[in-house]
Design an enzyme around this catalytic site. Sequence first.
Site, mmCIF file in Angstrom:
data_model
loop_
_atom_site.group_PDB
_atom_site.id
_atom_site.type_symbol
_atom_site.label_atom_id
_atom_site.label_comp_id
_atom_site.label_asym_id
_atom_site.label_seq_id
_atom_site.Cartn_x
_atom_site.Cartn_y
_atom_site.Cartn_z
ATOM 1 N N SER A 24 0.854 -1.192 0.095
ATOM 2 C CA SER A 24 -0.116 0.087 0.093
ATOM 3 C C SER A 24 0.893 1.043 0.119
ATOM 4 O O SER A 24 0.673 2.330 -0.706
ATOM 5 C CB SER A 24 -0.930 0.091 1.077
ATOM 6 N N LYS A 72 -9.927 -6.374 10.138
ATOM 7 C CA LYS A 72 -10.549 -5.711 9.308
ATOM 8 C C LYS A 72 -12.357 -5.680 9.709
ATOM 9 O O LYS A 72 -13.167 -4.915 9.391
ATOM 10 C CB LYS A 72 -10.787 -6.580 7.919
ATOM 11 N N GLY A 132 -14.251 -21.013 -2.023
ATOM 12 C CA GLY A 132 -13.901 -20.493 -0.651
ATOM 13 C C GLY A 132 -15.239 -19.915 0.230
ATOM 14 O O GLY A 132 -16.086 -19.459 -0.672
ATOM 15 N N GLY A 135 -13.578 -14.904 4.662
ATOM 16 C CA GLY A 135 -13.905 -13.367 4.634
ATOM 17 C C GLY A 135 -13.719 -12.797 3.430
ATOM 18 O O GLY A 135 -14.548 -11.938 2.932
ATOM 19 N N ASN A 156 -16.738 -24.772 -1.477
ATOM 20 C CA ASN A 156 -15.772 -24.858 -0.103
ATOM 21 C C ASN A 156 -15.269 -26.300 0.494
ATOM 22 O O ASN A 156 -16.088 -27.175 0.333
ATOM 23 C CB ASN A 156 -16.507 -24.151 0.828
HETATM 24 P P1 ATR Z 1 -9.907 -15.143 4.271
HETATM 25 O O1 ATR Z 1 -10.476 -14.062 5.429
HETATM 26 O O2 ATR Z 1 -8.397 -14.914 3.629
HETATM 27 O O3 ATR Z 1 -11.023 -15.410 3.136
HETATM 28 P P2 ATR Z 1 -10.519 -17.582 5.839
HETATM 29 O O4 ATR Z 1 -11.653 -16.767 6.543
HETATM 30 O O5 ATR Z 1 -9.439 -18.481 6.674
HETATM 31 O O6 ATR Z 1 -9.565 -16.227 5.033
HETATM 32 O O7 ATR Z 1 -10.953 -18.383 4.781
HETATM 33 C C1 ATR Z 1 -9.975 -19.186 3.992
HETATM 34 C C2 ATR Z 1 -10.928 -19.869 2.971
HETATM 35 O O8 ATR Z 1 -9.902 -20.666 2.224
HETATM 36 C C3 ATR Z 1 -11.791 -20.920 3.606
HETATM 37 O O9 ATR Z 1 -13.160 -20.947 2.651
HETATM 38 C C4 ATR Z 1 -11.072 -22.090 3.551
HETATM 39 O O10 ATR Z 1 -11.861 -23.257 3.720
HETATM 40 P P3 ATR Z 1 -12.393 -23.869 5.040
HETATM 41 O O11 ATR Z 1 -13.668 -23.141 5.029
HETATM 42 O O12 ATR Z 1 -12.556 -25.426 4.774
HETATM 43 O O13 ATR Z 1 -11.264 -23.600 5.863
HETATM 44 C C5 ATR Z 1 -10.206 -22.078 2.437
HETATM 45 N N1 ATR Z 1 -9.111 -22.878 2.109
HETATM 46 C C6 ATR Z 1 -7.899 -22.454 2.764
HETATM 47 N N2 ATR Z 1 -6.878 -23.403 2.398
HETATM 48 C C7 ATR Z 1 -7.337 -24.136 1.658
HETATM 49 C C8 ATR Z 1 -6.661 -25.367 0.842
HETATM 50 N N3 ATR Z 1 -5.567 -25.448 0.876
HETATM 51 N N4 ATR Z 1 -7.765 -25.830 -0.144
HETATM 52 C C9 ATR Z 1 -8.743 -25.442 -0.211
HETATM 53 N N5 ATR Z 1 -9.433 -24.596 0.543
HETATM 54 C C10 ATR Z 1 -8.758 -23.726 1.227
#
Ligand code: ATR
Length: 290
Positions: A24, A72, A132, A135, A156
């Site tokens: 940023s 956030k 996903g 957030g 997801n």
């Molecule tokens: P952010 O706020 O950055 O979106 P988060 O709230 O931790 O981060 O969410 C991460 C997302 O990525 C989630 O949907 C997670 O799946 P889960 O709900 O099952 O935890 C997904 N995710 C993280 N690592 C992953 C992976 N290796 N393969 C597939 N999905 C993944």
Amino acid sequence: MIEKINGSTRLCGVIGNPIAHTLSPLIHNTLSGDMGVNLVYVPFHVTEDLAAAVRGAYHLNVLGMNVTVPYKSQVMEALVEVDEGARTIGSVNTLVRTEGGFKGYNTDYLGLRRAMVEDGIQVEGRSVLLLGAGGAARAAAYLAGSMGARELCIMNRTKSRGETLAEEMGALFPEMKTMGLGLDEAHRLESSSYTAIQTTKAGMWPEVSQLPVEDDRVYEKIDQAVDIIFNPENTEFMKKVRAFGGVAVNGLKMLLYQGIIAYELWNDVKVSDEEARRVYECMKKEFESE
Ligand code: ATR
């Protein structure tokens, strides 16, 4: 970067923990230098008492703030007002001065919207496949609804989390059909041409070989995609989409435009397309030099 700091120089910054790797300052200091705005942008490493930090910034007459991980959603408690989109998404990344305190906005989703429009990644009337349910996915799901997607399918790893988000977005945008799927349910994808938004961390540096979903039947059905990851420049997800004939872009423009929209809110200016391109080139160079 402005050449001289004087008695009229305004301050902006980004609050986060950690914060050392933020791009940023590059975005905002390049904008100020190029546009002749007397403003400096710095990182603020906040480790405790976020509310006190926000209050202090307001009383120090800081012009505007960005907020990043892990604050956030927590930051909303320290604000006098929150913009409707940001409130629904549950996440604020930009603070703008208003009477008595800061007002919160979410320029992440606005930035993603501007980036997708510029790159011709369509949402209106389309079936959107969201990978996903965290957030970042919430912001993308809200974007799909607010841009008039026909259908939102949230795939997801933890199926129930996607289903919950799908139900919530369905209630918010009744015209949009919503559903939640697990990663092993590609056979339930109803459309043959999705606009995909990849919001998981799978494939992000240093885990560059990861895919958010393995099944090729998913990639067969994607013809346009944005991966919000920007490091590496080309993720495994993007390569897979292209291998099956689709178009895929990364998240660097989303990062660019979340910054530009914040800058426009703070300074009440319009950043030209030419200036936006210049900043984008600076961001790309920053990665090349790493
Ligand atoms: P952010 O706020 O950055 O979106 P988060 O709230 O931790 O981060 O969410 C991460 C997302 O990525 C989630 O949907 C997670 O799946 P889960 O709900 O099952 O935890 C997904 N995710 C993280 N690592 C992953 C992976 N290796 N393969 C597939 N999905 C993944």
